[in-house]
Design a protein around this motif. Structure first.
Motif, mmCIF file in Angstrom:
data_model
loop_
_atom_site.group_PDB
_atom_site.id
_atom_site.type_symbol
_atom_site.label_atom_id
_atom_site.label_comp_id
_atom_site.label_asym_id
_atom_site.label_seq_id
_atom_site.Cartn_x
_atom_site.Cartn_y
_atom_site.Cartn_z
ATOM 1 N N GLN A 28 189.355 60.562 54.386
ATOM 2 C CA GLN A 28 188.795 59.285 54.815
ATOM 3 C C GLN A 28 188.409 59.354 56.287
ATOM 4 O O GLN A 28 189.084 60.007 57.086
ATOM 5 N N GLY A 29 187.324 58.660 56.624
ATOM 6 C CA GLY A 29 186.953 58.512 58.019
ATOM 7 C C GLY A 29 187.855 57.495 58.700
ATOM 8 O O GLY A 29 188.662 56.809 58.066
ATOM 9 N N TYR A 30 187.711 57.379 60.012
ATOM 10 C CA TYR A 30 188.593 56.548 60.842
ATOM 11 C C TYR A 30 188.679 55.115 60.345
ATOM 12 O O TYR A 30 189.763 54.528 60.289
ATOM 13 N N PHE B 202 188.189 60.637 66.788
ATOM 14 C CA PHE B 202 187.469 59.764 65.858
ATOM 15 C C PHE B 202 186.900 60.608 64.715
ATOM 16 O O PHE B 202 186.564 61.779 64.896
ATOM 17 N N SER B 203 186.768 60.004 63.544
ATOM 18 C CA SER B 203 186.173 60.704 62.413
ATOM 19 C C SER B 203 185.302 59.759 61.598
ATOM 20 O O SER B 203 185.513 58.538 61.613
ATOM 21 N N ALA B 204 184.338 60.311 60.912
ATOM 22 C CA ALA B 204 183.440 59.523 60.063
ATOM 23 C C ALA B 204 183.143 60.303 58.799
ATOM 24 O O ALA B 204 182.892 61.516 58.843
ATOM 25 N N GLY B 205 183.179 59.617 57.662
ATOM 26 C CA GLY B 205 182.873 60.262 56.390
ATOM 27 C C GLY B 205 181.448 59.942 55.966
ATOM 28 O O GLY B 205 181.119 58.789 55.698
ATOM 29 N N THR B 206 180.602 60.964 55.887
ATOM 30 C CA THR B 206 179.189 60.794 55.561
ATOM 31 C C THR B 206 178.882 61.439 54.216
ATOM 32 O O THR B 206 179.320 62.572 53.969
ATOM 33 N N ALA C 268 182.222 69.035 46.249
ATOM 34 C CA ALA C 268 182.212 68.364 47.547
ATOM 35 C C ALA C 268 181.137 67.287 47.562
ATOM 36 O O ALA C 268 180.020 67.488 47.061
ATOM 37 N N ASP C 269 181.467 66.124 48.129
ATOM 38 C CA ASP C 269 180.485 65.040 48.195
ATOM 39 C C ASP C 269 180.498 64.315 49.537
ATOM 40 O O ASP C 269 179.837 63.301 49.706
ATOM 41 N N MET C 270 181.273 64.838 50.503
ATOM 42 C CA MET C 270 181.399 64.162 51.796
ATOM 43 C C MET C 270 181.560 65.175 52.917
ATOM 44 O O MET C 270 182.107 66.258 52.709
ATOM 45 N N VAL C 271 181.032 64.809 54.092
ATOM 46 C CA VAL C 271 181.252 65.594 55.296
ATOM 47 C C VAL C 271 182.038 64.723 56.265
ATOM 48 O O VAL C 271 181.568 63.648 56.651
ATOM 49 N N LEU C 272 183.229 65.176 56.623
ATOM 50 C CA LEU C 272 184.066 64.449 57.573
ATOM 51 C C LEU C 272 183.796 65.026 58.961
ATOM 52 O O LEU C 272 184.198 66.151 59.265
ATOM 53 N N SER C 273 183.090 64.261 59.772
ATOM 54 C CA SER C 273 182.799 64.711 61.140
ATOM 55 C C SER C 273 183.892 64.205 62.066
ATOM 56 O O SER C 273 184.399 63.096 61.905
#
Length: 526
Positions: free
Chosen positions: A401-403, A337-341, A326-331
């Motif tokens: 993917q984020g938004y 709405f979503s964002a990939g951090t 795992a290398d990303m947190v999808l909030s």
């Protein structure tokens, strides 16, 4: 010899009257639909759903254009544009229905189908959310038919007065009374429904009742030297009312903290669920940080600094124990709405990434994410600053993917090194021969700024005086005293980061990962 009776000018322009009927019918649709949405607790508003769908379906660059043209008024501008389009289509439907029924009614029905699709495909939509749209369309068609019926009676009475059961003036009065009354009721009901949302009232009452706990770890005091005594410079801490707001929510979500929870799941050993009370019971931390929007143009104002109160996201991730590669947190936000951090940023001990509940000493303002949002210094908001957050999914950039990523923006968004001239303003006039303060702010959150240089009219770069700062995560004020000669002058600024990077002069637009270039202003001295 008989004379033709004179009638009101409206009968000489039946097309205009029919267009007015179309507008009243549209008002009836919106009024009834918004009232239905109110009864459902604020869900199912076709106006919000269609606007949100427009944002979602807009081509790459459209968001940037709207923000560039209207700044934080982008949502108002979108609503205004939608109003113009709906008014034009509705007026046309009224004219069409008068000339060739039932085609005008079919236009409203088609619009209702599109609105219904927008409502029912929104994130979190329920079974009954489409009902307000259906009832609203039915009301619009009924109003359209009844008012056009009265318009035809008026026209008939004016054309053949001897055969009319009632005088043309009476029919005219009846048409106008019914039309104005219907429009007034629709506007009042619709407006009151928007303002009287039970969810809005519950969330506002809950926010007023909250007393946030004191921070277990307080932020360092802001140094007295962090604020320069210069008129026109941005304050070191941005007041909540002045803090920029850029997001995809046309209707600000109204979340009762009692109903809020955060779910952490995905590639984790243990799924974690956190409630509002559990969050407030944790040892909260306070941190001063500057946030900025990726849509900010060079010299723009989509940036602000606040004192944030929250709990470190890394501690919550440690509970969940991410697994594998795992290398990303999808909030995800409650509104979809979503964002990939980057996971490593959120796990970094040196990054004050917070699940924030407070802003400048009070609960988060509703428009800034109440009850809970993310704050991650060093990353643009589109990949990190999810408001009204309810979910953290541990995953991979290769799998999710984020938004904004599929809309042409980079999947990772580290904040660029930038600086801005706050004073003197572009196009202003200063006094020749008198000392002038050239001042502004510079930033690269999480890295920090160690120097700012200014040059005038292409001359040598001069070192500006830097103010103090509470941490590397905030912007820094700077000032240079200058005595201008008469004439026009060009002022440029650049910054140097704490790790030695010099701000680039290469001009790039905000897309796909942040604007670059030197902020430049031109002033006159007299």
């Amino acid at each position: 010899m008989s004379s033709q009776p004179t009638t009101a000018s409206t009968t000489r322009h039946p097309t205009l009257s029919a267009a007015g009927v179309g507008l009243v019918s549209a008002a009836a649709f919106l009024g009834i639909a918004e009232f239905g949405a109110l009864l459902l607790g604020g869900a199912g508003s076709p106006l919000v759903a269609v606007g949100s769908a427009v944002i979602d379906l807009a081509p790459a660059g459209a968001k940037d254009l709207m923000v560039a043209l209207f700044g934080t008024g982008d949502k108002v501008a979108l609503f205004a544009l939608m109003t113009v389009i709906v008014a034009a289509v509705s007026a046309g439907a009224g004219v069409l229905e008068r000339a060739r029924p039932p085609f005008g009614a079919l236009v409203f029905a088609a619009g209702g189908v599109l609105a219904l699709l927008a409502v029912t495909t929104r994130s979190g939509s329920g079974t009954l959310d489409g009902a307000p749209t259906v009832v609203g369309v039915a009301a619009a068609i009924i109003v359209l038919r009844l008012l056009l019926q009265r318009l035809r009676r008026w026209e008939a009475a004016a054309q053949v007065p001897s055969a009319a059961p009632r005088p043309a003036s009476t029919e005219r009065r009846a048409f106008l009374v019914w039309g104005v009354a219907t429009a007034a009721v629709a506007v009042v009901v619709g407006g009151a429904s928007r303002l009287g949302s039970s969810a809005m009232q519950a969330a506002a009452a809950a926010r007023r009742a909250i007393r946030l706990p004191a921070a277990a770890t307080a932020a360092p005091a802001v140094p007295a030297g962090a604020s320069l005594d210069v008129d026109g410079i941005s304050p070191y801490i941005t007041p909540n009312a002045d803090f920029y707001r850029i997001d995809t929510a046309l209707r600000v979500p109204n979340v009762d903290p009692a109903d809020w929870s955060l779910r952490i799941h995905g590639a984790v050993e243990r799924e974690v669920t956190l409630t509002w009370d559990e969050l407030l019971a944790l040892p909260l931390e306070e941190h001063v940080a500057t946030l900025s929007c990726v849509s900010n143009e060079v010299g723009g104002d989509l940036i602000g600094t606040a004192r944030w109160l929250g709990y470190p996201i890394r501690e919550l991730l440690a509970r969940a124990r991410p697994t594998g590669d795992a290398d990303m947190v999808l909030s995800r936000s409650i509104d979809g709405f979503s964002a990939g951090t980057p996971l490593d940023v959120l796990q970094d001990d040196g990054t004050a990434a917070l699940l924030a509940v407070g802003m400048n000493g009070e609960p988060l303002p509703t428009e800034h994410g109440f009850p809970v949002r993310m704050v991650v210094p060093g990353l643009y908001g589109y990949v990190s600053a999810t408001k009204w957050v309810t979910e953290l999914e541990v995953t991979r950039f290769a799998d999710a993917q984020g938004y904004w990523t599929p809309r042409g923006w980079s999947e990772r968004g580290p904040v660029k090194l930038e600086s801005r001239i706050d004073t003197p303003r572009a196009g202003s006039t200063v006094t020749a021969g008198k000392a002038v303060a050239i001042a502004g702010v510079a930033w690269q959150p999480h890295t920090g700024v160690k120097g700012v240089q200014v040059r005038v009219d292409g001359g040598d770069w001069q070192q500006a005086t830097l103010a103090d700062s509470a941490s590397a995560d905030t912007w820094r004020q700077w000032v240079l005293r200058w005595t201008p000669d008469s004439g026009s002058h060009r002022i440029e600024v650049r910054a140097t980061s704490a790790d030695g990077e010099v701000q680039t002069s290469v001009e790039r637009p905000p897309a796909p990962n942040g604007a670059t270039g030197w902020h430049t202003v031109e002033v006159s001295a007299r």
